[in-house]
Scaffold this active site. Structure first.
Site, PDB file in Angstrom:
ATOM      1  N   GLN A  15      -1.896   9.724  11.889  1.00 57.26           N
ATOM      2  CA  GLN A  15      -0.470   9.445  12.146  1.00 57.26           C
ATOM      3  C   GLN A  15       0.451  10.591  11.745  1.00 57.26           C
ATOM      4  O   GLN A  15       1.433  10.860  12.443  1.00 57.26           O
ATOM      5  CB  GLN A  15      -0.042   8.089  11.572  1.00 57.26           C
ATOM      6  CG  GLN A  15      -0.318   7.859  10.109  1.00 57.26           C
ATOM      7  CD  GLN A  15       0.691   6.903   9.482  1.00 57.26           C
ATOM      8  OE1 GLN A  15       1.566   6.367  10.158  1.00 57.26           O
ATOM      9  NE2 GLN A  15       0.584   6.699   8.184  1.00 57.26           N
ATOM     10  N   ILE A  16       0.179  11.285  10.655  1.00 57.43           N
ATOM     11  CA  ILE A  16       1.049  12.429  10.304  1.00 57.43           C
ATOM     12  C   ILE A  16       0.931  13.505  11.387  1.00 57.43           C
ATOM     13  O   ILE A  16       1.937  14.051  11.860  1.00 57.43           O
ATOM     14  CB  ILE A  16       0.670  13.017   8.926  1.00 57.43           C
ATOM     15  CG1 ILE A  16       0.994  12.001   7.821  1.00 57.43           C
ATOM     16  CG2 ILE A  16       1.407  14.332   8.667  1.00 57.43           C
ATOM     17  CD1 ILE A  16       0.568  12.421   6.429  1.00 57.43           C
ATOM     18  N   ASP A 159       8.880  14.802  -1.647  1.00 57.71           N
ATOM     19  CA  ASP A 159       9.575  14.296  -2.837  1.00 57.71           C
ATOM     20  C   ASP A 159      10.905  15.030  -3.027  1.00 57.71           C
ATOM     21  O   ASP A 159      11.924  14.433  -3.367  1.00 57.71           O
ATOM     22  CB  ASP A 159       8.676  14.491  -4.067  1.00 57.71           C
ATOM     23  CG  ASP A 159       7.273  13.966  -3.830  1.00 57.71           C
ATOM     24  OD1 ASP A 159       7.120  12.742  -3.720  1.00 57.71           O
ATOM     25  OD2 ASP A 159       6.334  14.782  -3.714  1.00 57.71           O
ATOM     26  N   HIS A 187       2.214  15.175  -7.270  1.00 57.57           N
ATOM     27  CA  HIS A 187       2.736  14.306  -6.201  1.00 57.57           C
ATOM     28  C   HIS A 187       2.188  12.905  -6.464  1.00 57.57           C
ATOM     29  O   HIS A 187       1.201  12.473  -5.867  1.00 57.57           O
ATOM     30  CB  HIS A 187       2.303  14.818  -4.824  1.00 57.57           C
ATOM     31  CG  HIS A 187       2.662  13.868  -3.715  1.00 57.57           C
ATOM     32  ND1 HIS A 187       3.960  13.557  -3.387  1.00 57.57           N
ATOM     33  CD2 HIS A 187       1.888  13.140  -2.869  1.00 57.57           C
ATOM     34  CE1 HIS A 187       3.965  12.681  -2.401  1.00 57.57           C
ATOM     35  NE2 HIS A 187       2.724  12.400  -2.071  1.00 57.57           N
TER      36      HIS A 187
HETATM   37  N1  LIG Z   1       1.634  14.930   0.074  1.00 53.69           N
HETATM   38  C1  LIG Z   1       2.413  14.052   0.648  1.00 53.69           C
HETATM   39  O1  LIG Z   1       3.632  14.067   0.425  1.00 53.69           O
HETATM   40  C2  LIG Z   1       1.889  12.990   1.566  1.00 53.69           C
HETATM   41  C3  LIG Z   1       0.539  12.811   1.756  1.00 53.69           C
HETATM   42  N2  LIG Z   1       0.056  11.844   2.600  1.00 53.69           N
HETATM   43  C4  LIG Z   1      -1.408  11.730   2.755  1.00 53.69           C
HETATM   44  O2  LIG Z   1      -1.812  12.357   3.970  1.00 53.69           O
HETATM   45  C5  LIG Z   1      -3.077  11.835   4.365  1.00 53.69           C
HETATM   46  C6  LIG Z   1      -3.098  11.529   5.854  1.00 53.69           C
HETATM   47  O3  LIG Z   1      -2.208  10.477   6.133  1.00 53.69           O
HETATM   48  P1  LIG Z   1      -2.107   9.808   7.606  1.00 53.69           P
HETATM   49  O4  LIG Z   1      -2.014  10.843   8.664  1.00 53.69           O
HETATM   50  O5  LIG Z   1      -1.059   8.783   7.506  1.00 53.69           O
HETATM   51  O6  LIG Z   1      -3.533   9.098   7.680  1.00 53.69           O
HETATM   52  P2  LIG Z   1      -4.362   8.614   8.979  1.00 53.69           P
HETATM   53  O7  LIG Z   1      -5.418   7.716   8.497  1.00 53.69           O
HETATM   54  O8  LIG Z   1      -3.422   8.153  10.057  1.00 53.69           O
HETATM   55  O9  LIG Z   1      -4.999   9.972   9.480  1.00 53.69           O
HETATM   56  C7  LIG Z   1      -5.968  10.645   8.745  1.00 53.69           C
HETATM   57  C8  LIG Z   1      -6.906  11.280   9.744  1.00 53.69           C
HETATM   58  O10 LIG Z   1      -7.819  12.100   9.029  1.00 53.69           O
HETATM   59  C9  LIG Z   1      -9.053  12.010   9.679  1.00 53.69           C
HETATM   60  N3  LIG Z   1     -10.112  12.458   8.765  1.00 53.69           N
HETATM   61  C10 LIG Z   1     -10.759  11.770   7.793  1.00 53.69           C
HETATM   62  N4  LIG Z   1     -11.688  12.530   7.205  1.00 53.69           N
HETATM   63  C11 LIG Z   1     -11.614  13.743   7.791  1.00 53.69           C
HETATM   64  C12 LIG Z   1     -12.344  14.948   7.637  1.00 53.69           C
HETATM   65  N5  LIG Z   1     -13.327  15.077   6.742  1.00 53.69           N
HETATM   66  N6  LIG Z   1     -12.013  16.007   8.414  1.00 53.69           N
HETATM   67  C13 LIG Z   1     -11.042  15.900   9.331  1.00 53.69           C
HETATM   68  N7  LIG Z   1     -10.340  14.764   9.548  1.00 53.69           N
HETATM   69  C14 LIG Z   1     -10.615  13.701   8.784  1.00 53.69           C
HETATM   70  C15 LIG Z   1      -9.174  10.536  10.073  1.00 53.69           C
HETATM   71  O11 LIG Z   1     -10.111  10.351  11.103  1.00 53.69           O
HETATM   72  C16 LIG Z   1      -7.738  10.255  10.514  1.00 53.69           C
HETATM   73  O12 LIG Z   1      -7.558  10.471  11.915  1.00 53.69           O
HETATM   74  C17 LIG Z   1      -3.334  10.631   3.459  1.00 53.69           C
HETATM   75  O13 LIG Z   1      -4.196  11.025   2.411  1.00 53.69           O
HETATM   76  C18 LIG Z   1      -1.955  10.328   2.917  1.00 53.69           C
HETATM   77  O14 LIG Z   1      -2.012   9.659   1.674  1.00 53.69           O
HETATM   78  C19 LIG Z   1       0.902  11.019   3.288  1.00 53.69           C
HETATM   79  C20 LIG Z   1       2.261  11.169   3.150  1.00 53.69           C
HETATM   80  C21 LIG Z   1       2.854  12.146   2.275  1.00 53.69           C
HETATM   81  O1  LIG Z   2       2.730   7.267  -0.952  1.00 54.90           O
HETATM   82  C1  LIG Z   2       1.752   7.519  -0.237  1.00 54.90           C
HETATM   83  O2  LIG Z   2       0.628   7.065  -0.397  1.00 54.90           O
HETATM   84  C2  LIG Z   2       1.972   8.503   0.863  1.00 54.90           C
HETATM   85  C3  LIG Z   2       2.658   9.639   0.229  1.00 54.90           C
HETATM   86  O3  LIG Z   2       2.071  10.470  -0.412  1.00 54.90           O
HETATM   87  C4  LIG Z   2       4.121   9.615   0.233  1.00 54.90           C
HETATM   88  O4  LIG Z   2       4.744   8.906   1.039  1.00 54.90           O
HETATM   89  O5  LIG Z   2       4.702  10.337  -0.578  1.00 54.90           O
END
Ligand SMILES: NC(=O)C1=CN([C@@H]2O[C@H](COP(=O)(O)OP(=O)(O)OC[C@H]3O[C@@H](n4cnc5c(N)ncnc54)[C@H](O)[C@@H]3O)[C@@H](O)[C@H]2O)C=CC1
Ligand SMILES: O=C([O-])CC(=O)C(=O)O
Length: 326
Positions: A15-16, A159, A187
């Protein structure tokens, strides 16, 4: 027209990435004069979905999109790459802390660190988004011994952006009026959003607010914002996370605004007494494609205690993944 650069995005069908890839291809990350080749990594079962994303990228007819690679092989995805956004990882659900993902996600980052070490451009810039982002960045960095550790960063820009909006709304000003706020540390819910150096329309931010609002509303709202989004949306932040990733990479590559700074999870050199080698969020300025930690920020007792608490959590996370740290 410049020569194209290679940008790797992992978790490219997630989704991201569905917000991120289109903005990179539109030139919002590296500039409207910089063609890009997108190298997109997914796990095998998601390759069909990734194909759909690539078809949509094709259908945008982006003038800057010079090529695409879709693969489930990290060695292919990181080949000769100049920028890597490590998004692919499991997101948390309601009631979880981000560090609860450590076990599920940590292994991904040791494999990818090795692939970066062996195949990427040695000047690569890496941003880890997948949670727990700081410790995943540490794992990738430690598995890439031939690459300068300063080139591995973790995302705390979301953040930072959240904090900027909270103080702008509280004071009735705009985002453009808010400068020099800092997210320190992890984070996670121990992060410390610090307003002591921040200004709003030229005035000291702390002089415009009550200490009780700062302690009891501002800090917890920023710390818990990710959880609040999960509760409201039923899924974790996606478009705002993609936006923060664009801002982080854009500022690192093209420079931060004069008279301001940003928050980045970076390799600690011991600044502010934070243990060397942790990936800790500091106030940073970027110039000529490099970042540096802003020095000389005065730290009071309140701030010091919060900075140490989030450092302690990072040390605990690091100790929990010792087996993955060569
Ligand atoms: N640092 C930050 O501020 C933030 C971090 N996140 C994190 O970002 C990550 C992704 O979030 P979303 O896109 O919402 O999740 P999502 O589940 O929609 O997408 C993650 C994708 O990664 C793929 N994936 C899993 N293992 C993999 C691998 N070994 N190699 C390549 N692709 C792989 C999955 O198949 C999936 O399509 C999560 O860990 C989430 O917690 C989310 C929001 C903010
Ligand atoms: O809170 C979560 O799990 C996803 C994330 O890192 C954020 O929105 O900052």
């Amino acid at each position: 027209m410049k020569a194209p650069v290679r940008v790797t995005v992992t978790g490219a069908a997630g989704q991201i990435s569905y917000s991120l890839l289109f903005r990179i291809a539109a030139g919002e990350m590296l500039g409207k004069d910089q063609p890009v080749i997108l190298q997109m990594l997914e796990i095998t079962p998601a390759l069909e979905a990734l194909k759909g994303v690539a078809m949509e990228l094709d259908d945008c007819a982006f003038p800057l999109l010079a090529g695409m690679v879709c693969t489930d092989d990290a060695n292919v995805a990181f080949k000769d790459t100049d920028y890597a956004l490590l998004v692919g990882a499991r997101p948390r659900g309601p009631g979880m802390e981000r560090k609860d993902l450590l076990e599920a996600n940590a292994a991904i980052f040791s494999v990818q660190g090795k692939a970066i070490n062996d195949h990427a451009n040695k000047n690569i810039k890496v941003l880890v988004v997948g949670n727990p982002a700081n410790t995943n960045a540490l794992i990738a960095q430690r598995n890439a011994p031939d690459i300068d550790p300063r080139q591995f960063t973790a995302m705390t820009r979301l953040d930072h952006n959240r904090a900027q909006t909270q103080i702008a709304q509280k004071t009735g000003k705009t985002i453009n009026d808010v400068k020099k706020l800092t997210i320190w540390g992890n984070h996670s819910s121990t992060q410390y959003p610090d307003l002591h150096q921040a200004t709003v329309d030229g005035a000291d931010a702390m002089g415009l607010i009550e200490q009780s609002w700062y302690e009891n509303e501002f800090i917890p709202v920023v710390q818990q914002r990710g959880a609040a989004i999960i509760k409201a949306r039923g899924a974790s932040s996606a478009a705002s996370a993609a936006n923060a990733a664009i801002f982080h990479m854009r500022d690192w590559a093209l420079g931060t605004t004069e008279g301001d700074w940003v928050s980045m999870g970076v390799y600690s050199d011991g600044s502010y007494g934070i243990e060397k080698g942790l990936i800790y969020s500091f106030p940073c300025v970027c110039k000529n494609g490099d970042w540096e930690i802003v020095q000389g920020v005065s730290i009071n007792e309140f701030s010091k205690a919060k900075m140490l608490a989030t450092e302690k959590e990072l040390q605990e996370e690091r100790d929990a993944v010792k087996a993955l740290l060569p």
